[in-house]
Design a protein around this motif. Structure first.
Motif, PDB file in Angstrom:
ATOM      1  N   ILE A  71      55.038  85.950  -6.993  1.00 10.40           N
ATOM      2  CA  ILE A  71      54.403  84.969  -7.872  1.00 10.40           C
ATOM      3  C   ILE A  71      54.282  85.592  -9.256  1.00 10.40           C
ATOM      4  O   ILE A  71      53.690  86.650  -9.412  1.00 10.40           O
ATOM      5  CB  ILE A  71      53.013  84.545  -7.355  1.00 10.40           C
ATOM      6  N   GLY A  72      54.872  84.956 -10.229  1.00 11.41           N
ATOM      7  CA  GLY A  72      54.746  85.416 -11.602  1.00 11.41           C
ATOM      8  C   GLY A  72      55.680  86.541 -11.987  1.00 11.41           C
ATOM      9  O   GLY A  72      55.585  87.073 -13.077  1.00 11.41           O
ATOM     10  N   GLY A  73      56.560  86.963 -11.094  1.00 12.31           N
ATOM     11  CA  GLY A  73      57.562  87.959 -11.435  1.00 12.31           C
ATOM     12  C   GLY A  73      57.242  89.386 -11.019  1.00 12.31           C
ATOM     13  O   GLY A  73      58.127  90.127 -10.628  1.00 12.31           O
ATOM     14  N   VAL A 115      55.633  76.495  -7.917  1.00 14.11           N
ATOM     15  CA  VAL A 115      55.807  75.529  -8.998  1.00 14.11           C
ATOM     16  C   VAL A 115      55.757  76.353 -10.281  1.00 14.11           C
ATOM     17  O   VAL A 115      54.676  76.690 -10.761  1.00 14.11           O
ATOM     18  CB  VAL A 115      54.708  74.449  -8.988  1.00 14.11           C
ATOM     19  N   GLY A 116      56.917  76.746 -10.779  1.00 11.59           N
ATOM     20  CA  GLY A 116      56.962  77.658 -11.921  1.00 11.59           C
ATOM     21  C   GLY A 116      56.416  79.013 -11.511  1.00 11.59           C
ATOM     22  O   GLY A 116      56.863  79.601 -10.530  1.00 11.59           O
ATOM     23  N   ASP A 117      55.420  79.493 -12.242  1.00  9.86           N
ATOM     24  CA  ASP A 117      54.794  80.780 -11.939  1.00  9.86           C
ATOM     25  C   ASP A 117      53.507  80.628 -11.139  1.00  9.86           C
ATOM     26  O   ASP A 117      52.718  81.563 -11.043  1.00  9.86           O
ATOM     27  CB  ASP A 117      54.489  81.548 -13.234  1.00  9.86           C
ATOM     28  N   ILE A 118      53.285  79.469 -10.565  1.00 12.23           N
ATOM     29  CA  ILE A 118      52.083  79.190  -9.783  1.00 12.23           C
ATOM     30  C   ILE A 118      52.515  78.827  -8.363  1.00 12.23           C
ATOM     31  O   ILE A 118      53.508  78.145  -8.166  1.00 12.23           O
ATOM     32  CB  ILE A 118      51.288  78.006 -10.389  1.00 12.23           C
ATOM     33  N   ALA A 119      51.764  79.285  -7.379  1.00 11.85           N
ATOM     34  CA  ALA A 119      52.024  78.915  -5.985  1.00 11.85           C
ATOM     35  C   ALA A 119      50.946  77.941  -5.525  1.00 11.85           C
ATOM     36  O   ALA A 119      49.769  78.094  -5.864  1.00 11.85           O
ATOM     37  CB  ALA A 119      52.024  80.143  -5.093  1.00 11.85           C
ATOM     38  N   LYS A 127      43.665  73.280  -0.071  1.00 12.34           N
ATOM     39  CA  LYS A 127      44.793  73.760  -0.874  1.00 12.34           C
ATOM     40  C   LYS A 127      44.291  74.550  -2.074  1.00 12.34           C
ATOM     41  O   LYS A 127      43.307  74.193  -2.703  1.00 12.34           O
ATOM     42  CB  LYS A 127      45.648  72.590  -1.337  1.00 12.34           C
ATOM     43  N   TYR A 128      45.022  75.638  -2.369  1.00 14.20           N
ATOM     44  CA  TYR A 128      44.687  76.514  -3.493  1.00 14.20           C
ATOM     45  C   TYR A 128      45.909  76.664  -4.375  1.00 14.20           C
ATOM     46  O   TYR A 128      47.041  76.559  -3.919  1.00 14.20           O
ATOM     47  CB  TYR A 128      44.277  77.905  -2.993  1.00 14.20           C
ATOM     48  N   ARG A 129      45.668  76.951  -5.651  1.00 21.75           N
ATOM     49  CA  ARG A 129      46.737  77.373  -6.539  1.00 21.75           C
ATOM     50  C   ARG A 129      46.519  78.853  -6.793  1.00 21.75           C
ATOM     51  O   ARG A 129      45.386  79.329  -6.869  1.00 21.75           O
ATOM     52  CB  ARG A 129      46.770  76.574  -7.837  1.00 21.75           C
ATOM     53  N   ARG A 148      44.050  72.400 -15.608  1.00 20.00           N
ATOM     54  CA  ARG A 148      44.324  72.764 -16.997  1.00 20.00           C
ATOM     55  C   ARG A 148      44.759  74.213 -17.102  1.00 20.00           C
ATOM     56  O   ARG A 148      45.584  74.577 -17.925  1.00 20.00           O
ATOM     57  CB  ARG A 148      43.102  72.523 -17.866  1.00 20.00           C
ATOM     58  N   LYS A 149      44.242  75.068 -16.225  1.00 20.56           N
ATOM     59  CA  LYS A 149      44.590  76.486 -16.263  1.00 20.56           C
ATOM     60  C   LYS A 149      46.053  76.731 -15.927  1.00 20.56           C
ATOM     61  O   LYS A 149      46.607  77.759 -16.272  1.00 20.56           O
ATOM     62  CB  LYS A 149      43.697  77.263 -15.300  1.00 20.56           C
ATOM     63  N   THR A 150      46.708  75.785 -15.250  1.00 24.94           N
ATOM     64  CA  THR A 150      48.109  75.976 -14.900  1.00 24.94           C
ATOM     65  C   THR A 150      49.035  75.533 -16.029  1.00 24.94           C
ATOM     66  O   THR A 150      50.229  75.765 -15.970  1.00 24.94           O
ATOM     67  CB  THR A 150      48.490  75.197 -13.627  1.00 24.94           C
TER      68      THR A 150
END
Length: 166
Positions: A71-73, A115-119, A127-129, A148-150
């Motif tokens: 996640i995030g590289g 979803v991009g850099d977010i799981a 459910k969590y991000r 908003r944080k995503t």
């Protein structure tokens, strides 16, 4: 692989343990799902993801690893049935596994969606991000508090203010 003075090559790497899933980060393979040691995350040689040189990181308390995701590289999210961790670092001296959330486990490798850099991660608690080092419940509080944080692009923020996404 190393050589001798006469030119013979010897493979000094160990055989990679049998694993059922894994992901790449920082030019290494992180893998888990070994039936004999389900609590271990095995780490490949730096720059040689197909070679194993004996590095592994066990979960605290011996909880089995059921999912791994980059996640995030640079962060490996480690999912267990009753908790989750993250791994960061480049070499044996700084590779660390830290507790991300106690008492929040998941359902396995195939349930983690990027979803991009977010799981987006379904758990027993809902459910969590996850951005790799923090987890926020989805659907708790106002829309803006969790989503908003995503959104990192300031131009996209206005389309979320009325509660609708683009």
């Amino acid at each position: 692989i190393t050589g001798t003075a006469t030119g013979e090559a010897y493979d000094t790497s160990l055989p990679f343990p049998k694993v059922s899933f894994g992901d790449m980060a920082n030019d290494r393979m992180f893998a888990a799902g070994n039936p004999e040691n389900p609590e271990n995350v095995y780490v490949s040689s730096l720059g040689l993801p197909e070679e194993y040189n004996g590095i592994f990181i066990p979960t605290r308390g011996g909880e089995p690893v059921i999912g791994l995701k980059n996640i995030g590289g640079n962060t490996i999210y480690v999912q267990c049935p009753n908790s989750c961790y993250y791994i960061q670092g480049f070499g044996p001296s700084d590779l660390t596994m830290k507790l991300l959330k106690a008492n929040i486990g998941g359902f396995g490798q195939d349930t983690i969606m990027l979803v991009g850099d977010i799981a987006i991660i379904p758990t027993q608690q809902g459910k969590y991000r996850c951005d790799g080092t923090s987890m926020v419940p989805i659907g708790v509080g106002d829309w803006d508090d969790t989503w908003r944080k995503t959104v990192s692009d300031p131009e996209k923020l206005s389309c979320y203010e009325d509660g609708f996404g683009v």
